[in-house]
Design a protein around this motif. Structure first.
Motif, PDB file in Angstrom:
ATOM      1  N   HIS A 189       0.818  -1.219   0.000  1.00  0.00           N
ATOM      2  CA  HIS A 189       0.000   0.000   0.000  1.00  0.00           C
ATOM      3  C   HIS A 189       0.852   1.270   0.000  1.00  0.00           C
ATOM      4  O   HIS A 189       0.326   2.361   0.200  1.00  0.00           O
ATOM      5  N   ALA A 190       2.160   1.101  -0.200  1.00  0.00           N
ATOM      6  CA  ALA A 190       3.050   2.271  -0.159  1.00  0.00           C
ATOM      7  C   ALA A 190       2.852   3.144  -1.391  1.00  0.00           C
ATOM      8  O   ALA A 190       2.594   2.649  -2.488  1.00  0.00           O
ATOM      9  N   THR A 191       2.944   4.447  -1.161  1.00  0.00           N
ATOM     10  CA  THR A 191       2.878   5.398  -2.270  1.00  0.00           C
ATOM     11  C   THR A 191       4.149   6.235  -2.215  1.00  0.00           C
ATOM     12  O   THR A 191       4.412   6.879  -1.196  1.00  0.00           O
ATOM     13  N   GLY A 192       4.926   6.209  -3.271  1.00  0.00           N
ATOM     14  CA  GLY A 192       6.196   6.948  -3.259  1.00  0.00           C
ATOM     15  C   GLY A 192       7.075   6.413  -2.136  1.00  0.00           C
ATOM     16  O   GLY A 192       7.239   5.206  -1.971  1.00  0.00           O
ATOM     17  N   ASP A 193       7.604   7.328  -1.346  1.00  0.00           N
ATOM     18  CA  ASP A 193       8.482   6.881  -0.256  1.00  0.00           C
ATOM     19  C   ASP A 193       7.780   7.016   1.101  1.00  0.00           C
ATOM     20  O   ASP A 193       8.407   7.303   2.106  1.00  0.00           O
ATOM     21  N   ASP A 194       6.459   6.781   1.114  1.00  0.00           N
ATOM     22  CA  ASP A 194       5.723   6.974   2.379  1.00  0.00           C
ATOM     23  C   ASP A 194       5.668   5.702   3.244  1.00  0.00           C
ATOM     24  O   ASP A 194       5.033   5.709   4.301  1.00  0.00           O
ATOM     25  N   PHE A 195       6.305   4.636   2.819  1.00  0.00           N
ATOM     26  CA  PHE A 195       6.315   3.375   3.585  1.00  0.00           C
ATOM     27  C   PHE A 195       4.898   2.944   3.986  1.00  0.00           C
ATOM     28  O   PHE A 195       4.693   2.388   5.059  1.00  0.00           O
ATOM     29  N   GLY A 196       3.928   3.256   3.173  1.00  0.00           N
ATOM     30  CA  GLY A 196       2.541   2.867   3.469  1.00  0.00           C
ATOM     31  C   GLY A 196       1.909   3.688   4.572  1.00  0.00           C
ATOM     32  O   GLY A 196       0.847   3.322   5.095  1.00  0.00           O
ATOM     33  N   ASN A 197       2.518   4.822   4.908  1.00  0.00           N
ATOM     34  CA  ASN A 197       2.016   5.643   6.021  1.00  0.00           C
ATOM     35  C   ASN A 197       0.584   6.155   5.779  1.00  0.00           C
ATOM     36  O   ASN A 197      -0.258   6.106   6.689  1.00  0.00           O
ATOM     37  N   ALA A 198       0.307   6.605   4.555  1.00  0.00           N
ATOM     38  CA  ALA A 198      -1.033   7.131   4.265  1.00  0.00           C
ATOM     39  C   ALA A 198      -2.091   6.056   4.509  1.00  0.00           C
ATOM     40  O   ALA A 198      -3.166   6.322   5.057  1.00  0.00           O
ATOM     41  N   TRP A 199      -1.778   4.837   4.115  1.00  0.00           N
ATOM     42  CA  TRP A 199      -2.749   3.736   4.276  1.00  0.00           C
ATOM     43  C   TRP A 199      -2.861   3.315   5.746  1.00  0.00           C
ATOM     44  O   TRP A 199      -3.946   3.084   6.263  1.00  0.00           O
TER      45      TRP A 199
END
Lengths: 532, 334
Positions: A189-199
């Motif tokens: 579920h990662a987007t860019g370099d967010d390590f899946g934080n948004a999800w």
């Protein structure tokens, strides 16, 4: 009233009765669902690498597991979470953990050493609010990958760069930010370099006894049972956090049986509920402490920098009145920086309200007509505490002006050291004495970290050395003794006046059994809850 | 066509001005949104990084221009306090308020006009006194207190209605949310138990809000009825032998409907703004509560997004009212 009017009224009455009659009678909560009524407006993120508010904290122990965890009923005992055993390296700079066999995440994915490495690297690199806890280990984005590594399919090695002891390192690993997340699930579920934080803000990927089923901000959070959790299957099918912002409404819900647990009720509401049939009030000691900080670096009021004023202030607080009359048993008097229940805490309360003694101290120091401003959050109980302080300081000839502000403004002032004195609360960040000691008993001026001692303008190289020695100490008994000495020193000579330790009063329906809550904010456990 | 273009242009300018004023006000408040998000204990590096992420390190005019540019592209930004896109937050909270306000205005409007007629037709009598007392209570009783009292009586004591929240736990999350309006969603689901439960939960807050709005509506209706009844055409009608029923429904009501529709529309607009206190007491997750929480958190994108929605609602309602009133009375055509 004529006949026609009577007829009209009768028709209206019949309509109302019909409407009311079609409405359902109130329903009790289902037997396999636990309903918790509280405000969840504070929640920003349920990602353990980011969440730092009370509501997410109440979920982390239920949704995620760490390698090591504190015992639910005795917070001072450390036990394995996902780790079956661990071994400290001879150089005291790392620990190797053996993972439990067959442990699985809620997704069904097995728990692997790679997940542990990913979780720690992720939390460190994301650098969100609670990352300062991991930074105690000397973890930084640039060195984390060299400090945490897979040994084999069931072992993971966790090292640290900071000069600390392994007991302290283990305590840090019990913090929610050290939760182990499911790499496969999160990375997908990662987007860019967010390590899946948004999800992960609104979802979960853990191995705890529950997982997040649904989350509607400001409305409700639903946790669903995870029967395959390595911690064991929970006894209820789901836990619903129902957002009820108004305390009076929460009281009505628990009274009617439409909620099983209600939090954050006022002292009057608790008093009126106590003894009612079907209601149980439990008081759990909390690690929250309320204290007064005096800005000794404030040049506008020179008296604030005088140790005699700090000493006199300790005798100008009506400890008993605040704890037992004003706040009606929601607090206990506690005058040191480690809360009762924490390893190393002392329970000495040497100060009582003594205006004559305070006056003598001030007179001896040549301090007359001292006036200062006390900044407080404009929320109870701080406004009440401030008024009590205003009255008791006046008895000692000190004029205290109350400045109520919103909480974020108060903290902004403290961070900028732009205040005279403040009354506020403190929560430890992890279950170790250093969490508070590093804040209150560590100050090396502007060169050092901006701790609470720094905020008070209190430069204490010697006490800071003691605090550091306590972190490095491996022997628990010696560590506790060191913290005892530090607490007595801070209690006696600092510009900090510790007043209260909170008791968390929770209201439960009497059919709710097995609810466990510890002293720290994250020590909330629903796994053993059942309703009879 | 030109009139329509003018209307669109004035609408856009009005909304831009609304955004600008709201933006300015959010920066007067001394709340630090960064501390609200990262907490008191975050390191300076974390604080600075979050501040930069939110764009708060840029000059204020630049911040506003960036935001206005986003809005023009249809992006309302991300809420700082929920971490969700503001648009999806609003899609979630607005239907709750819309539903509550609509039910409340239907009850309040009907009762308000009815009571106003009663009072106007029998001025000085017991009916008039009764309506006056009801109006006075509606104007003067704090809605927060009224909400709590009604919960205590009708929910806790008499068990006539559901408690705080939109549904009982037994039904919550069992119904698919298609419109976000719980009455419609439960009806569409075919679960009549859930539908009745939804009615029992919306009834109390709707009645409280209805009581609040009927005060104004009934007073205005009374005044309008009295004014009409004193006019010569009514006297003529009476002289020609017209009955009371005919006078009211054929003469008085058609002549006062423009004023009544205007005041009902205004009351509806006020309710759509979000009844903050009612939503708080009844744990109703509407736009009023959303905006209040956002304001306490200085959550600028959420405040601006919410304000924009309310502004659009106001403009649409006003325009619709003007069109309806103009249709009913050509003299008042915009």
């Amino acid at each position: 009233m004529n006949l026609r009017a009577l007829r009209t009224l009768a028709t209206a009455g019949a309509l109302v009765a019909l409407t009311v009659g079609m409405l359902p009678a109130k329903a009790a909560t289902p037997a396999d669902v636990l309903v918790v009524a509280q405000s969840i407006d504070d929640a920003v993120s349920f990602d353990p690498a980011e969440g730092y508010e009370l509501t997410p904290f109440h979920t982390f122990n239920n949704v995620y597991q760490r390698l090591v965890q504190t015992n639910p009923t005795d917070g001072s005992k450390l036990e394995g979470g996902l780790a079956e055993s661990w071994e400290q390296a001879a150089d005291g700079k790392s620990i190797t953990f053996k993972l439990k066999d067959g442990a699985k995440f809620a997704s069904g994915n097995p728990v692997r050493p790679e997940d542990v490495v990913y979780s720690f690297v992720r939390a460190t690199k994301l650098g969100k609010t609670p990352v300062f806890i991991l930074q105690e280990l000397g973890w930084k984005p640039e060195n984390i990958e060299s400090l945490v590594s897979k040994v084999d399919d069931s072992h993971v090695k966790v090292g640290w760069a900071a000069d600390i002891g392994s007991n302290f390192a283990l305590a840090i690993l019990t913090a929610p930010i050290a939760s182990v997340v499911d790499e496969k699930e999160v990375a997908s579920h990662a987007t860019g370099d967010d390590f899946g934080n948004a999800w992960l803000k609104t979802n979960s990927a853990g191995s705890g006894q529950f997982s997040i089923k649904a989350y509607q901000p400001h409305e409700a959070l639903v946790l669903a049972a995870n029967p395959t959790s390595p911690a064991g299957a929970p006894k209820v099918k789901s836990v619903i956090f129902k957002n009820v912002a108004d305390a009076s409404a929460r009281r009505l819900l628990i009274e009617q049986g439409d909620a099983d647990i209600a939090r954050d009720l006022g002292a009057d509401q608790i008093a009126s509920l106590a003894g009612k049939p079907g209601i149980v009030v439990e008081a759990t000691p909390s690690a929250q402490q309320d204290y007064v900080i005096i800005n000794s670096a404030n040049k506008d009021v020179p008296a604030l920098g005088n140790p005699a004023f700090w000493e006199a202030s300790r005798y100008l607080v009506d400890y008993d009145g605040i704890a037992n009359k004003l706040l009606k048993g929601q607090y206990i008097v506690h005058q040191t920086f480690l809360p009762e229940g924490f390893p190393g805490a002392i329970s000495e309360n040497p100060f009582t309200l003594d205006p004559a003694k305070a006056k003598a101290i001030l007179e001896k120091a040549g301090l007359k007509d001292v006036k200062f401003k006390l900044t407080v959050s404009n929320q109870p109980p701080f406004t009440d505490i401030a008024q009590s302080l205003q009255a008791s300081f006046a008895q000692g000839g000190v004029t205290l002006e109350i400045e109520p502000v919103v909480a974020s403004e108060l903290y902004g002032k403290l961070r900028a050291r732009n205040y005279e004195a403040a009354a506020l609360y403190w929560f430890p960040d992890y279950f170790d004495a250093n969490s508070n000691a590093a804040a209150f008993a560590y100050g090396r001026g502007d060169e050092g970290p901006h701790t609470v001692a720094w905020r008070a303008g209190w430069n204490i190289p010697e006490i800071s050395d003691q605090t550091h020695a306590a972190v490095v100490e491996q022997d628990p008994a010696k560590r506790a003794a060191l913290y005892g000495e530090i607490q007595r020193e801070v209690q006696k000579s600092s510009p900090l006046v510790f007043i209260l330790q909170a008791k968390d009063q929770i209201v439960l329906r009497d059919n709710v059994k097995g609810y466990v809550q510890g002293i720290n904010a994250d020590q909330v456990f629903f796994g053993q809850v059942e309703k009879h | 066509m030109l009139g329509f273009i003018n209307w669109i242009a004035s609408l856009l300018i009005g909304l831009l001005a609304l955004l600008l004023v709201t933006f300015a006000f959010t920066h007067i408040a001394s709340i630090d949104p960064v501390i609200r998000i990262v907490g008191d204990k975050a390191s300076q590096a974390t604080y600075d990084a979050k501040r930069a992420e939110l764009g708060l390190d840029k000059p204020l005019p630049q911040q506003f221009l960036v935001y206005a540019g986003q809005v023009l592209r249809g992006d309302l930004g991300t809420s700082w306090s929920t971490g969700q896109p503001v648009a999806s937050d609003l899609v979630r909270v607005f239907p709750a308020t819309f539903e509550l306000a609509t039910v409340a205005i239907i009850i309040g409007g009907t009762l308000g006009v009815g009571l106003g007629l009663l009072a106007g037709l029998w001025p000085g009598g017991w009916r008039d006194s009764l309506v006056r007392v009801i109006s006075l209570l509606g104007y003067s009783v704090p809605i927060f207190w009224l909400g709590l009292l009604s919960l205590l009586l009708f929910y806790a004591r008499l068990h006539w209605f559901g408690g705080p929240g939109r549904q009982d736990v037994a039904f919550e999350f069992t119904t698919e949310r298609r419109t976000g309006m719980v009455l419609i969603d439960t009806w569409l689901s075919g679960d009549m138990g859930a539908f009745r439960d939804a009615i029992s939960h919306i009834a109390l807050p709707a009645l409280v809000l209805a009581f609040y709005s009927l005060a104004g509506i009934s007073r205005l209706t009374r005044t309008a009825v009295l004014e009409e009844l004193g006019k010569e055409y009514v006297v003529t009608a009476r002289a020609k032998g017209a009955g009371q029923f005919r006078i009211i429904f054929r003469h008085v009501l058609p002549n006062i409907r423009a004023s009544v529709i205007t005041v009902v529309a205004l009351s509806y607009a006020v309710l759509l703004e979000g009844a903050v206190f009612t939503e708080t007491v009844f744990a109703w997750p509407g736009i009023g509560r959303y905006l209040t929480i956002s304001m306490f958190a200085a959550d600028v994108p959420a405040i601006l997004g919410g304000t924009l929605v309310i502004g659009v609602c106001f403009i649409i309602l006003n325009t619709l009212t003007d069109l309806i009133v103009g249709g009913l009375d050509p003299r008042l055509k915009p």
